[in-house]
Design an enzyme around this catalytic site. Structure first.
Site, PDB file in Angstrom:
ATOM      1  N   VAL A 182       0.617   5.254   1.579  1.00 10.30           N
ATOM      2  CA  VAL A 182      -0.193   6.088   2.461  1.00 10.30           C
ATOM      3  C   VAL A 182       0.186   7.552   2.262  1.00 10.30           C
ATOM      4  CG1 VAL A 182      -0.888   6.490   4.856  1.00 10.30           C
ATOM      5  CG2 VAL A 182      -0.304   4.184   4.125  1.00 10.30           C
ATOM      6  N   LYS A 231      -5.001   5.723   2.523  1.00  7.75           N
ATOM      7  CA  LYS A 231      -4.256   4.492   2.258  1.00  7.75           C
ATOM      8  C   LYS A 231      -4.722   3.887   0.951  1.00  7.75           C
ATOM      9  CE  LYS A 231      -2.970   0.021   4.177  1.00  7.75           C
ATOM     10  NZ  LYS A 231      -2.771  -0.805   5.350  1.00  7.75           N
ATOM     11  N   SER A 285       0.836  -1.185   0.000  1.00 11.34           N
ATOM     12  CA  SER A 285       0.000   0.000   0.000  1.00 11.34           C
ATOM     13  C   SER A 285       0.871   1.235   0.000  1.00 11.34           C
ATOM     14  CB  SER A 285      -0.905   0.009   1.221  1.00 11.34           C
ATOM     15  OG  SER A 285      -0.150   0.346   2.356  1.00 11.34           O
ATOM     16  N   ASP A 304       0.208  -8.761  12.286  1.00 12.57           N
ATOM     17  CA  ASP A 304       1.374  -7.987  11.876  1.00 12.57           C
ATOM     18  C   ASP A 304       1.709  -6.912  12.908  1.00 12.57           C
ATOM     19  OD1 ASP A 304       3.478  -7.494  10.189  1.00 12.57           O
ATOM     20  OD2 ASP A 304       2.338  -6.327   8.742  1.00 12.57           O
TER      21      ASP A 304
HETATM   22  P1  ADP Z   1       1.136  -0.992   4.965  1.00  9.67           P
HETATM   23  O1  ADP Z   1       0.185  -2.086   4.690  1.00  9.67           O
HETATM   24  O2  ADP Z   1       1.742  -0.424   3.726  1.00  9.67           O
HETATM   25  O3  ADP Z   1       2.159  -1.329   6.016  1.00  9.67           O
HETATM   26  P2  ADP Z   1      -0.009   0.782   6.987  1.00  9.67           P
HETATM   27  O4  ADP Z   1      -1.469   0.858   7.236  1.00  9.67           O
HETATM   28  O5  ADP Z   1       0.818   0.083   7.994  1.00  9.67           O
HETATM   29  O6  ADP Z   1       0.228   0.193   5.523  1.00  9.67           O
HETATM   30  O7  ADP Z   1       0.559   2.250   6.818  1.00  9.67           O
HETATM   31  C1  ADP Z   1       1.911   2.473   6.486  1.00  9.67           C
HETATM   32  C2  ADP Z   1       2.439   3.678   7.244  1.00  9.67           C
HETATM   33  O8  ADP Z   1       1.637   4.824   6.951  1.00  9.67           O
HETATM   34  C3  ADP Z   1       2.376   3.535   8.754  1.00  9.67           C
HETATM   35  O9  ADP Z   1       3.505   2.885   9.275  1.00  9.67           O
HETATM   36  C4  ADP Z   1       2.298   4.982   9.199  1.00  9.67           C
HETATM   37  O10 ADP Z   1       3.574   5.573   9.214  1.00  9.67           O
HETATM   38  C5  ADP Z   1       1.477   5.617   8.105  1.00  9.67           C
HETATM   39  N1  ADP Z   1       0.051   5.642   8.502  1.00  9.67           N
HETATM   40  C6  ADP Z   1      -0.883   4.687   8.300  1.00  9.67           C
HETATM   41  N2  ADP Z   1      -2.077   5.033   8.819  1.00  9.67           N
HETATM   42  C7  ADP Z   1      -1.897   6.243   9.384  1.00  9.67           C
HETATM   43  C8  ADP Z   1      -2.753   7.156  10.112  1.00  9.67           C
HETATM   44  N3  ADP Z   1      -4.031   6.882  10.334  1.00  9.67           N
HETATM   45  N4  ADP Z   1      -2.207   8.307  10.548  1.00  9.67           N
HETATM   46  C9  ADP Z   1      -0.916   8.605  10.321  1.00  9.67           C
HETATM   47  N5  ADP Z   1      -0.077   7.811   9.649  1.00  9.67           N
HETATM   48  C10 ADP Z   1      -0.540   6.641   9.182  1.00  9.67           C
HETATM   49 MG    MG Z   2       2.115  -1.537   7.988  1.00  6.28          MG
END
Ligand code: ADP
Ligand code: MG
Length: 411
Positions: free
Chosen positions: A56, A105, A54, A192
């Site tokens: 973000v 995301k 993903s 995870d």
């Molecule tokens: P992936 O599946 O790519 O690991 P994540 O949902 O873990 O996706 O998001 C990747 C990164 O994006 C996180 O480690 C964080 O740094 C940032 N992130 C994700 N969601 C949020 C949020 N709600 N607010 C701020 N940062 C976010």
């Molecule tokens: Mg992640």
């Protein structure tokens, strides 16, 4: 600014015109899988979740009004406090409405669209759960899906974990275990748990759990595993038969890498170094206890001041790392629980292993004359409960919140 990132942002706005009306993209956050530094894959893959992709972005919700929105309750349920309202008084058109940031995301279709649906569906089930990031909304354009989440300010784990005091650690973990308790009550395995998926702001001491990309409901796709057989006698008989099977010439006893028996296919999604022993032993009936192990690895990282604590390139190496600490005898017993024979000839793996207290003293280079304090000992005894090799004996999230260590500085 990376050109690829700009191109991606432009594409996103083109593909989702309705989205662009409501949100203003600011920048990319987190690490997109195709923008990783040009190192050999093995070097970063160790700390990357397997099976999810993903990107973000941080964005501003242009229409947001804190005091008049329908998901206010959800935000409040996470116990997250919105940043103070800043008004630009000196500007004539000064909007009374403050900025409101969201995380966008973009989820890639990798294995199947059902994976994406799964993530959104689980997030929807977990709305209103404390310390779990709520889902605001989601958009779809052909095969692209974007999830909109409230933006949580957080710091990079590596920037603060070495400076955490024992009370800081207890507060951090209480927040993490509060999120785990909610997930587990909903019979959801996160799969995870690791620092990048728990967004923590050390200044406010608030954290939220994100990334349900690998999460699953307990009991999906399971085949019976020996570890769920009730009585020890029955268990012993079954293990013997596995032994016989492995030594009768079809399969050589050895690392499970060489284990080609069809029954040993299990969900192994997660991040290397954070995977519980039963995941490595390919248990086919994994429970929410796998998340507790991963949370234990985070605690071990903080206490030992070493990140990443485990640094294996594959499952076999990961087992050896765990066996080095716990000793081959306990590791063998842990494997047998799932009908897996663990054999090793690696000289650094002793039979007895070491206590976690020793491991922490060594990793922080403290000698015998500077033993652990009472508070540190409490943290270590909690760690021991999280890192039980036998998942059925591991502490649950609910019990953890009652443990003296997490209650230590409970306001
Ligand atoms: P992936 O599946 O790519 O690991 P994540 O949902 O873990 O996706 O998001 C990747 C990164 O994006 C996180 O480690 C964080 O740094 C940032 N992130 C994700 N969601 C949020 C949020 N709600 N607010 C701020 N940062 C976010
Ligand atoms: Mg992640």
């Amino acid at each position: 600014v990376d050109r690829n990132v700009l191109a991606d942002m432009r594409k996103l706005i083109e593909d989702f015109p309705s989205f662009a009306k409501k949100y203003r993209l600011i920048k990319r956050i987190g690490e997109g899988w195709f923008h990783k530094p040009s190192q050999p894959p093995g070097q970063w893959a160790n700390h990357t979740s397997i099976g999810t992709f993903s990107t973000v972005y941080k964005a501003e919700d242009k229409l947001y009004d804190y005091y008049n929105n329908d998901w206010k309750d959800q935000i409040e349920a996470t116990k997250w406090t919105p940043p103070p309202v800043r008004r630009r008084h000196n500007h004539p058109s000064s909007p009374r409405r403050p900025n409101r940031y969201v995380a966008i995301k973009k989820i890639y279709v990798t294995s199947s669209p059902s994976r994406i649906f799964n993530e959104l569906d689980l997030l929807n089930d977990l709305r209103n759960c404390p310390s779990v990031c709520p889902l605001i909304t989601a958009f779809r354009h052909t095969d692209q899906v974007i999830a909109v989440l409230p933006y949580f300010r957080h710091s990079d784990f590596r920037s603060y974990f070495r400076d955490m005091t024992i009370p800081d650690i207890a507060i951090y973990l209480r927040s993490l275990f509060t999120a785990l308790k909610s997930c587990h009550e909903h019979h959801i395995l996160h799969r995870d748990i690791k620092p990048t998926n728990f967004l923590y702001d050390p200044s406010t001491q608030h954290g939220v759990l994100v990334d349900f990309g690998l999460a699953e409901r307990e009991g999906t796709e399971t085949k019976p595993c020996l570890c769920h057989e009730g009585r020890p006698m029955r268990r012993a008989r079954q293990v013997n038969s596995v032994w016989a099977q492995t030594s009768n010439g079809q399969n050589q006893p050895g690392y499970p890498k060489n284990d080609t028996r069809p029954s040993k296919r299990a969900n192994r999604a997660g991040t290397r170094g954070f995977r519980a022993p039963e995941v490595l032993f390919k248990c086919t009936e994994q429970t929410t206890a796998i998340d507790i192990w991963s949370a234990g690895v985070i605690l071990l990282t903080i206490l030992s001041k070493r990140f990443p604590f485990f640094n294996s390139a594959d499952d076999v190496e990961a087992m050896i790392e765990i066996a080095t600490i716990f000793g081959s005898r306990r590791m063998k017993a842990a494997g047998l629980l799932h009908g897996c024979v663990f054999e090793t000839t690696i000289p650094t793996v002793g039979t007895q292993g070491f206590s976690l207290e020793k491991i922490i003293l060594w990793s922080t280079c403290r000698n015998e004359d500077k033993p652990l304090t009472t508070e540190e000992k409490m943290a270590v005894s909690f760690l021991e409960r999280c890192m039980e090799l036998d998942p059925s004996r591991r502490i649950t999230a609910e019990e953890a919140l009652q443990h003296e260590f997490l209650k230590m500085h409970d306001p």
